[in-house]
Scaffold this active site. Structure first.
Site, PDB file in Angstrom:
ATOM      1  N   SER A 209     -32.204 122.346  55.478  1.00  0.00           N
ATOM      2  CA  SER A 209     -31.263 121.491  54.770  1.00  0.00           C
ATOM      3  C   SER A 209     -30.308 120.844  55.777  1.00  0.00           C
ATOM      4  CB  SER A 209     -30.515 122.298  53.700  1.00  0.00           C
ATOM      5  OG  SER A 209     -29.826 121.444  52.825  1.00  0.00           O
ATOM      6  N   ASP A 433     -39.260 120.543  46.083  1.00  0.00           N
ATOM      7  CA  ASP A 433     -37.828 120.529  46.403  1.00  0.00           C
ATOM      8  C   ASP A 433     -37.085 119.619  45.421  1.00  0.00           C
ATOM      9  OD1 ASP A 433     -35.278 120.243  47.532  1.00  0.00           O
ATOM     10  OD2 ASP A 433     -36.044 120.359  49.587  1.00  0.00           O
ATOM     11  N   HIS A 488     -35.945 124.069  47.275  1.00  0.00           N
ATOM     12  CA  HIS A 488     -35.192 123.655  48.461  1.00  0.00           C
ATOM     13  C   HIS A 488     -35.004 124.834  49.421  1.00  0.00           C
ATOM     14  CE1 HIS A 488     -32.635 121.276  50.952  1.00  0.00           C
ATOM     15  NE2 HIS A 488     -31.621 122.108  50.815  1.00  0.00           N
TER      16      HIS A 488
END
Length: 576
Positions: A209, A433, A488
């Site tokens: 991320s 995601d 994610h």
């Protein structure tokens, strides 16, 4: 996101504070580092921890730790900077390697789980709050109009009162964008040298991320910092990614009828799977998509007819919401794509997945703190010319990019210096995601190929998988692995647990690149009971079910090339 997975990524919602431990009376090799003199650095504490446990306020204890030396420091490269870092040094069993780690969102805290995982792996590990903690930021919020009494916003740490994040602090924006990780790396290596009396034999970075953005920024701006870089679901095209968050919120709040009700994301997901599972190379029994680019699901099939009413079906307004969800962030004037849309198969009602179900239930868009850095406190008030409810995706983009893009967007595709010193980049991204479109990582990898092969072949189409010299050149230093059914950075219905750091180290240290990585799905995402295994394939290959054999066994799949898949890409000025 829920299970213990060394080295795969950092969760966005990792809230932690600094634990203060008392200094031992007798000096040790660790406590002696309290007086270490480093450039623009204050060593706040240097303490031995031999207890096997570390406790950060407000979090469960981290157990099973080897004895280590914990260094807490503050980096002050400018008068307005205050970058917190920690370095955890194993007192025995050091593997001779340095590990930089990333975090999530706006960070603002130390990611202790990343430090602990590195320590357990024998690394001298380091992590940073990215300098945003000095502005009161946390992973999800760094500028907002306050939680407005919204229970979900309160639960996820939105402060009660309005805040402006990094507005008026350009140096802190630079710290967040690229400087904090680079200086953490330099100072961390110096602390390692001082403690062990020798340099690390190898340097690695692992993050997902924002940590993935940190990873690509390191490869682009500071190519000599690390030998191997692991970049998961990177938020590399940050300004346009955050615009996608604004777009998503505005989409669902355009009128009361556009809101997707509780349970309806699951309804849509079940319809997607019914239409597309098993037709994308996966097994017919899969509860996720193997390659969502093969899925052409149209939410119109769920349109309410006859006596059916929501939440058992979708109204025409809700169909529009979902079509825009898949369609991406678009300039309404010229139709240019600003950021890719969500892939089919990522629909979920799980709020912790940080997707649409989470986004639309907040009083203002998640992660819109970025725009407070540009527009200031007025961005939180609907009466303002530019605010979260009326942001103009034709006129307002330029102002944001003029202020932030050069500092925050890790979009350079020239990694020649990183490649030149033998650096290796391994990327991964979950196909499901809900926060960062999986297509984004494909776009970046394709852009690397395009940079290597300008005039040779258009990036994004790879006949035969091995016949493209630009692809071969790119894969000599950069490889991408797409993860079926992963949300994610972790979680999701697919095989979401894997060790990507060990293959990266093998690649760096022996020259043997990874062709596949074994991924596991544990029952209830909790080891040790295994639900399934599956190979992750080096892109552009994807796993294909052999047609027979146990569909929960990786041996029943073969990595094959998909030549003709559509890759939704932004307009050049917003890409890659």
């Amino acid at each position: 996101m829920r299970c213990h997975r060394p080295f795969v990524g950092a969760t966005v919602a990792l809230f932690a504070g600094l634990a203060i431990t008392s200094t031992q009376a007798m000096a040790t090799p660790c406590t002696n580092l309290q007086s270490l003199q480093l450039q623009h650095t204050v060593i706040n504490s240097a303490t031995d921890n031999d207890s096997g446990t570390f406790v950060a306020p407000g979090n469960p204890p981290i157990t099973g730790l080897p004895p280590f030396c914990r260094i807490v420091a503050t980096l002050i490269p400018t008068s307005d900077s205050s970058i917190k870092i920690e370095v955890w040094l194993p007192k025995s069993g050091w593997n001779g390697r340095f590990l930089g780690t990333g975090g999530g969102g706006f960070q603002g805290v130390i990611s202790y789980a990343s430090l602990a995982n590195g320590l357990k792996g024998g690394f001298a590990a380091t992590n940073s709050d990215l300098g945003t903690g000095s502005s009161g930021c946390n992973p999800l919020f760094c500028g907002s109009n306050g939680n407005m009494g919204n229970p979900l916003a309160i639960q996820f740490g939105d402060p009660a009162a309005p805040s402006t994040g990094l507005f008026g602090h350009p140096e802190r924006i630079k710290d967040f964008g690229y400087r904090a990780i680079h200086l953490m790396t330099e100072r961390g290596k110096e602390i390692v040298n001082a403690f062990y009396g020798q340099r690390a034999q190898g340097a690695y970075f692992a993050g997902c991320s924002t940590g993935g953005q940190n990873a690509l920024m390191e490869a682009q701006r500071f190519p000599n910092d690390y030998d191997g870089i692991l970049a998961g679901a990177p938020a590399f095209n940050r300004t346009h990614l955050h615009m996608a968050g604004l777009f998503s919120w505005q989409n669902a709040h355009a009128s009361p009828g556009r809101f997707i009700q509780a349970g309806q994301m699951t309804l849509v997901n079940q319809a997607v799977l019914k239409q597309c599972v098993g037709r994308d190379g996966g097994a017919p029994s899969d509860q996720f998509l193997n390659d969502p680019r093969d899925c052409r699901f149209d939410p119109k099939v769920l349109l309410c007819t006859g006596g059916k009413v929501p939440p058992a079906c979708l109204t025409s307004d809700q169909v529009t919401t979902m079509q825009k969800y898949y369609g991406g962030t678009v300039d309404p004037v010229n139709g240019q794509l600003i950021n890719p849309g969500s892939q089919r198969g990522n629909e979920t009602d799980d709020l912790l997945a940080l997707g649409l179900a989470f986004q639309e239930r907040l009083p203002e868009p998640a992660f819109d703190g970025l725009f407070y850095w540009v527009f200031g406190p007025s961005f939180g008030y609907p009466s303002s010319p530019v605010n979260f409810s009326n942001f103009d995706f034709h006129h307002d983009i330029k102002k944001v990019d003029d202020v932030l893009a050069d500092v925050l967007n890790a979009t350079s595709t020239d990694l020649s210096e990183f490649r030149g010193h033998g650096g290796k980049l391994l990327m991964y991204h979950g196909w499901a995601d809900p926060l960062i479109p999986s297509q984004s990582s494909i776009n970046y990898f394709n852009a690397l190929v395009g940079n290597e092969g300008r005039g040779v072949q258009q990036a994004g189409f790879f006949p035969g998988g091995g016949g493209n010299p630009a692809l071969r050149q790119t894969q000599s230093y950069a490889r991408l692995f797409m993860v079926p059914g992963m949300y994610h950075c972790s979680g999701g219905p697919g095989p979401n647990t894997f060790d990507a750091l060990t293959p990266l180290m093998t690649w760096v240290e022996t020259g043997t690149p990874p062709e596949t990585i074994l991924a596991t799905k544990f029952v209830a995402d909790t080891p040790p009971a295994v639900q399934m295994t599956r190979p992750l394939c080096v892109f552009p290959k994807v796993p294909k079910y052999n047609g027979s054999g146990n569909a929960n066994n990786a041996a029943s799949f073969t990595c094959v090339v998909h030549d003709d898949e559509f890759n939704q890409t932004p307009a050049p000025k917003y890409g890659p």
